[in-house]
Design a protein around this motif. Structure first.
Motif, PDB file in Angstrom:
ATOM      1  N   LEU A  50       0.840  -1.202   0.000  1.00 19.41           N
ATOM      2  CA  LEU A  50       0.000   0.000   0.000  1.00 19.41           C
ATOM      3  C   LEU A  50       0.877   1.256   0.000  1.00 19.41           C
ATOM      4  O   LEU A  50       0.699   2.163  -0.821  1.00 19.41           O
ATOM      5  N   TYR A  51       1.883   1.302   0.881  1.00 20.13           N
ATOM      6  CA  TYR A  51       2.775   2.474   0.953  1.00 20.13           C
ATOM      7  C   TYR A  51       3.482   2.701  -0.375  1.00 20.13           C
ATOM      8  O   TYR A  51       3.577   3.824  -0.853  1.00 20.13           O
ATOM      9  N   VAL A  52       4.008   1.605  -0.935  1.00 20.20           N
ATOM     10  CA  VAL A  52       4.776   1.749  -2.174  1.00 20.20           C
ATOM     11  C   VAL A  52       3.867   2.268  -3.297  1.00 20.20           C
ATOM     12  O   VAL A  52       4.268   3.113  -4.088  1.00 20.20           O
ATOM     13  N   PRO A 102      12.469  11.264   5.387  1.00 16.70           N
ATOM     14  CA  PRO A 102      11.157  11.895   5.220  1.00 16.70           C
ATOM     15  C   PRO A 102      10.235  11.639   6.407  1.00 16.70           C
ATOM     16  O   PRO A 102       9.462  12.519   6.792  1.00 16.70           O
ATOM     17  N   ILE A 103      10.348  10.465   6.995  1.00 19.82           N
ATOM     18  CA  ILE A 103       9.453  10.138   8.116  1.00 19.82           C
ATOM     19  C   ILE A 103       9.727  11.064   9.303  1.00 19.82           C
ATOM     20  O   ILE A 103       8.794  11.500   9.991  1.00 19.82           O
ATOM     21  N   ALA A 104      11.014  11.422   9.505  1.00 15.90           N
ATOM     22  CA  ALA A 104      11.361  12.305  10.621  1.00 15.90           C
ATOM     23  C   ALA A 104      10.877  13.729  10.323  1.00 15.90           C
ATOM     24  O   ALA A 104      10.353  14.420  11.206  1.00 15.90           O
ATOM     25  N   LEU A 116       2.519  13.148   4.533  1.00 12.78           N
ATOM     26  CA  LEU A 116       3.668  14.055   4.669  1.00 12.78           C
ATOM     27  C   LEU A 116       4.973  13.323   4.371  1.00 12.78           C
ATOM     28  O   LEU A 116       5.877  13.875   3.746  1.00 12.78           O
ATOM     29  N   THR A 117       5.063  12.061   4.800  1.00  9.24           N
ATOM     30  CA  THR A 117       6.275  11.274   4.529  1.00  9.24           C
ATOM     31  C   THR A 117       6.463  11.121   3.026  1.00  9.24           C
ATOM     32  O   THR A 117       7.563  11.295   2.495  1.00  9.24           O
ATOM     33  N   VAL A 118       5.384  10.825   2.329  1.00  8.60           N
ATOM     34  CA  VAL A 118       5.448  10.671   0.868  1.00  8.60           C
ATOM     35  C   VAL A 118       5.887  11.995   0.225  1.00  8.60           C
ATOM     36  O   VAL A 118       6.748  12.020  -0.656  1.00  8.60           O
ATOM     37  N   VAL A 157      17.452   8.142  -0.511  1.00  7.37           N
ATOM     38  CA  VAL A 157      16.407   9.156  -0.302  1.00  7.37           C
ATOM     39  C   VAL A 157      15.619   8.958   0.986  1.00  7.37           C
ATOM     40  O   VAL A 157      14.858   9.834   1.391  1.00  7.37           O
ATOM     41  N   ASP A 158      15.807   7.809   1.657  1.00  8.89           N
ATOM     42  CA  ASP A 158      15.181   7.587   2.958  1.00  8.89           C
ATOM     43  C   ASP A 158      16.050   8.121   4.090  1.00  8.89           C
ATOM     44  O   ASP A 158      15.602   8.194   5.234  1.00  8.89           O
ATOM     45  N   GLY A 159      17.314   8.435   3.774  1.00 14.65           N
ATOM     46  CA  GLY A 159      18.230   8.952   4.793  1.00 14.65           C
ATOM     47  C   GLY A 159      18.587   7.940   5.870  1.00 14.65           C
ATOM     48  O   GLY A 159      18.977   8.324   6.972  1.00 14.65           O
ATOM     49  N   PHE A 160      18.491   6.655   5.553  1.00 12.08           N
ATOM     50  CA  PHE A 160      18.744   5.614   6.564  1.00 12.08           C
ATOM     51  C   PHE A 160      20.175   5.066   6.521  1.00 12.08           C
ATOM     52  O   PHE A 160      20.583   4.300   7.390  1.00 12.08           O
ATOM     53  N   HIS A 161      20.933   5.402   5.475  1.00 14.48           N
ATOM     54  CA  HIS A 161      22.302   4.915   5.340  1.00 14.48           C
ATOM     55  C   HIS A 161      23.160   5.465   6.487  1.00 14.48           C
ATOM     56  O   HIS A 161      22.973   6.617   6.904  1.00 14.48           O
ATOM     57  N   ILE A 190      16.167   2.653  13.699  1.00 10.00           N
ATOM     58  CA  ILE A 190      16.419   3.258  12.387  1.00 10.00           C
ATOM     59  C   ILE A 190      15.412   4.388  12.108  1.00 10.00           C
ATOM     60  O   ILE A 190      15.749   5.400  11.516  1.00 10.00           O
ATOM     61  N   PHE A 191      14.172   4.229  12.563  1.00  9.18           N
ATOM     62  CA  PHE A 191      13.163   5.278  12.406  1.00  9.18           C
ATOM     63  C   PHE A 191      13.287   6.312  13.532  1.00  9.18           C
ATOM     64  O   PHE A 191      13.128   7.502  13.306  1.00  9.18           O
ATOM     65  N   ALA A 192      13.568   5.820  14.746  1.00  8.03           N
ATOM     66  CA  ALA A 192      13.530   6.694  15.927  1.00  8.03           C
ATOM     67  C   ALA A 192      14.707   7.667  16.000  1.00  8.03           C
ATOM     68  O   ALA A 192      14.524   8.836  16.354  1.00  8.03           O
ATOM     69  N   ILE A 234      17.179   5.715  -4.475  1.00  2.65           N
ATOM     70  CA  ILE A 234      16.865   4.290  -4.313  1.00  2.65           C
ATOM     71  C   ILE A 234      16.230   4.135  -2.933  1.00  2.65           C
ATOM     72  O   ILE A 234      16.772   4.612  -1.934  1.00  2.65           O
ATOM     73  N   LEU A 235      15.086   3.470  -2.917  1.00  3.02           N
ATOM     74  CA  LEU A 235      14.384   3.287  -1.653  1.00  3.02           C
ATOM     75  C   LEU A 235      14.052   1.809  -1.476  1.00  3.02           C
ATOM     76  O   LEU A 235      13.526   1.183  -2.397  1.00  3.02           O
ATOM     77  N   VAL A 236      14.421   1.264  -0.338  1.00  3.77           N
ATOM     78  CA  VAL A 236      14.056  -0.117  -0.019  1.00  3.77           C
ATOM     79  C   VAL A 236      12.948  -0.029   1.029  1.00  3.77           C
ATOM     80  O   VAL A 236      13.166   0.502   2.124  1.00  3.77           O
ATOM     81  N   GLN A 237      11.788  -0.521   0.683  1.00  4.22           N
ATOM     82  CA  GLN A 237      10.676  -0.430   1.621  1.00  4.22           C
ATOM     83  C   GLN A 237      10.947  -1.325   2.829  1.00  4.22           C
ATOM     84  O   GLN A 237      11.345  -2.476   2.701  1.00  4.22           O
ATOM     85  N   LEU A 238      10.724  -0.786   4.024  1.00  2.00           N
ATOM     86  CA  LEU A 238      10.928  -1.527   5.271  1.00  2.00           C
ATOM     87  C   LEU A 238       9.571  -1.801   5.914  1.00  2.00           C
ATOM     88  O   LEU A 238       8.636  -1.062   5.665  1.00  2.00           O
ATOM     89  N   PRO A 239       9.426  -2.808   6.736  1.00  2.69           N
ATOM     90  CA  PRO A 239      10.453  -3.767   7.151  1.00  2.69           C
ATOM     91  C   PRO A 239      10.746  -4.797   6.069  1.00  2.69           C
ATOM     92  O   PRO A 239       9.886  -5.070   5.228  1.00  2.69           O
ATOM     93  N   LEU A 255       1.356   4.235  -2.935  1.00  2.00           N
ATOM     94  CA  LEU A 255       1.140   5.667  -2.700  1.00  2.00           C
ATOM     95  C   LEU A 255       2.352   6.480  -3.148  1.00  2.00           C
ATOM     96  O   LEU A 255       2.218   7.551  -3.745  1.00  2.00           O
ATOM     97  N   LYS A 256       3.550   5.950  -2.869  1.00  2.00           N
ATOM     98  CA  LYS A 256       4.785   6.639  -3.256  1.00  2.00           C
ATOM     99  C   LYS A 256       4.895   6.699  -4.782  1.00  2.00           C
ATOM    100  O   LYS A 256       5.283   7.718  -5.350  1.00  2.00           O
ATOM    101  N   GLU A 257       4.528   5.583  -5.413  1.00  2.00           N
ATOM    102  CA  GLU A 257       4.595   5.490  -6.876  1.00  2.00           C
ATOM    103  C   GLU A 257       3.665   6.526  -7.518  1.00  2.00           C
ATOM    104  O   GLU A 257       4.079   7.278  -8.415  1.00  2.00           O
TER     105      GLU A 257
HETATM  106  N1  GUN Z   1       8.130   1.692   6.098  1.00  2.73           N
HETATM  107  C1  GUN Z   1       7.392   2.515   6.858  1.00  2.73           C
HETATM  108  N2  GUN Z   1       7.812   3.786   6.723  1.00  2.73           N
HETATM  109  C2  GUN Z   1       8.839   3.763   5.844  1.00  2.73           C
HETATM  110  C3  GUN Z   1       9.692   4.774   5.302  1.00  2.73           C
HETATM  111  O1  GUN Z   1       9.598   5.971   5.578  1.00  2.73           O
HETATM  112  N3  GUN Z   1      10.631   4.326   4.428  1.00  2.73           N
HETATM  113  C4  GUN Z   1      10.764   3.015   4.112  1.00  2.73           C
HETATM  114  N4  GUN Z   1      11.726   2.681   3.262  1.00  2.73           N
HETATM  115  N5  GUN Z   1      10.006   2.078   4.598  1.00  2.73           N
HETATM  116  C5  GUN Z   1       9.044   2.438   5.461  1.00  2.73           C
END
Ligand code: GUN
Length: 277
Positions: free
Chosen positions: A44-46, A135-137, A258-260, A114-118, A164-166, A90-95, A48-50
């Motif tokens: 569902l998230y992906v 983006p989530i932060a 907002l994250t999207v 682009v997720d800033g998780f690296h 990773i999110f917190a 490049i975005l890898v959807q988590l979890p 929406l992003k698409e």
């Molecule tokens: N799963 C839930 N939120 C996110 C997010 O912001 N980025 C990624 N990659 N996966 C998620």
């Protein structure tokens, strides 16, 4: 009285700004999304992003893999995308359903993360030199700002499953003068710790997880959860919080859109970063 914070209008403004910026670029930014497994929320998230990316003029490619895909297979796809000049994000959807998040995220060129998780981007954020902030932060901070509560010297807890999110949320909160702390969902005395907070960010992925006895009257609740309950999308905050919390972000229609929207901006930023002379 609980004020419900709506993220949709704010998100639409950001999306319009992203579209205007993209129309002025010499060529469209490109985003690749990697989706592993069949978790319905992730699909569902992906989706929406698409849709959002296409709407603002971002070129998007989606790669779907089976849940049991080996790390190496994902890493070779990432290597191939790292080398392409038409793919800027490049975005890898988590979890991920079992793969090593650190290895997979670590394989992304940090300028395309682009997720800033690296690790590199997380380090830059801690040093106040970030280019790509998760983006989530940014979304959580924007929701908080929408509550118009003064943030200086407030105490916040972020309840979640992973740092990773917190971690980036904690960092942005610190910059805003908030003293913030991560609480794992199974922390000892979770309810008491959470009840002491002025601001609660909840991201555990369980409908109704945040109960009334975990929330101080008048507190700000930012709900990052997206869960399906009886066919309806609900957050992690129990409905009984309405009338008890001071502010609650809407689900759906709060942090999610907002994250999207901030993700779209990060794709533009990533392109600028890579094409900077
Ligand atoms: N799963 C839930 N939120 C996110 C997010 O912001 N980025 C990624 N990659 N996966 C998620």
């Amino acid at each position: 009285m609980t004020e419900i914070l709506n993220g949709r209008v704010l998100a639409n403004n950001i999306r319009e700004k992203a579209a205007t910026r993209i129309h002025k670029l010499p060529h469209p930014p490109g985003l690749a999304v990697i989706l592993v497994g069949d978790d319905p929320a992730s699909h569902l998230y992906v989706g929406l992003k698409e849709n959002a990316a296409k709407e603002v003029g971002i070129y998007i490619e989606k790669y779907e893999f089976a849940a049991d895909t080996k790390d190496d297979v994902l890493i070779s796809k990432i290597d191939e995308l790292n080398a392409r000049h038409d793919i800027h994000g490049i975005l890898v959807q988590l979890p991920l359903p079992g793969q090593s998040v650190d290895k997979i995220i670590g394989a992304i060129d940090f300028k395309k993360d682009v997720d800033g998780f690296h690790v590199e981007n997380r380090k830059l954020l801690l040093e106040n030199k970030a280019n790509l902030v998760p983006p989530i932060a940014l979304a959580v901070m924007r929701m908080l700002q929408a509550s118009h509560t003064p943030l200086q010297n407030k105490h916040a807890v972020i309840i979640g499953n992973s740092t990773i999110f917190a971690e980036p949320i904690i960092e942005l909160m610190k910059e805003a003068g908030v003293e913030a702390q991560f609480l794992a969902r199974n922390s000892t005395s979770l309810a008491a710790k959470s009840r002491a907070a002025d601001i609660i960010v909840v991201a555990v992925g369980e409908a109704g997880f945040l109960q009334r006895d975990m929330v101080k009257a008048g507190a700000v609740v930012i709900d990052v959860g997206t869960n399906k309950k009886n066919g309806v999308v609900v957050g992690d905050a129990a409905p009984e919080l309405v009338g008890h919390a001071g502010f609650m972000s809407k689900v759906p229609g709060g942090v999610g859109p907002l994250t999207v929207a901030y993700l779209l901006f990060n794709v533009i930023k990533a392109m600028e970063l890579q094409e900077r002379k």
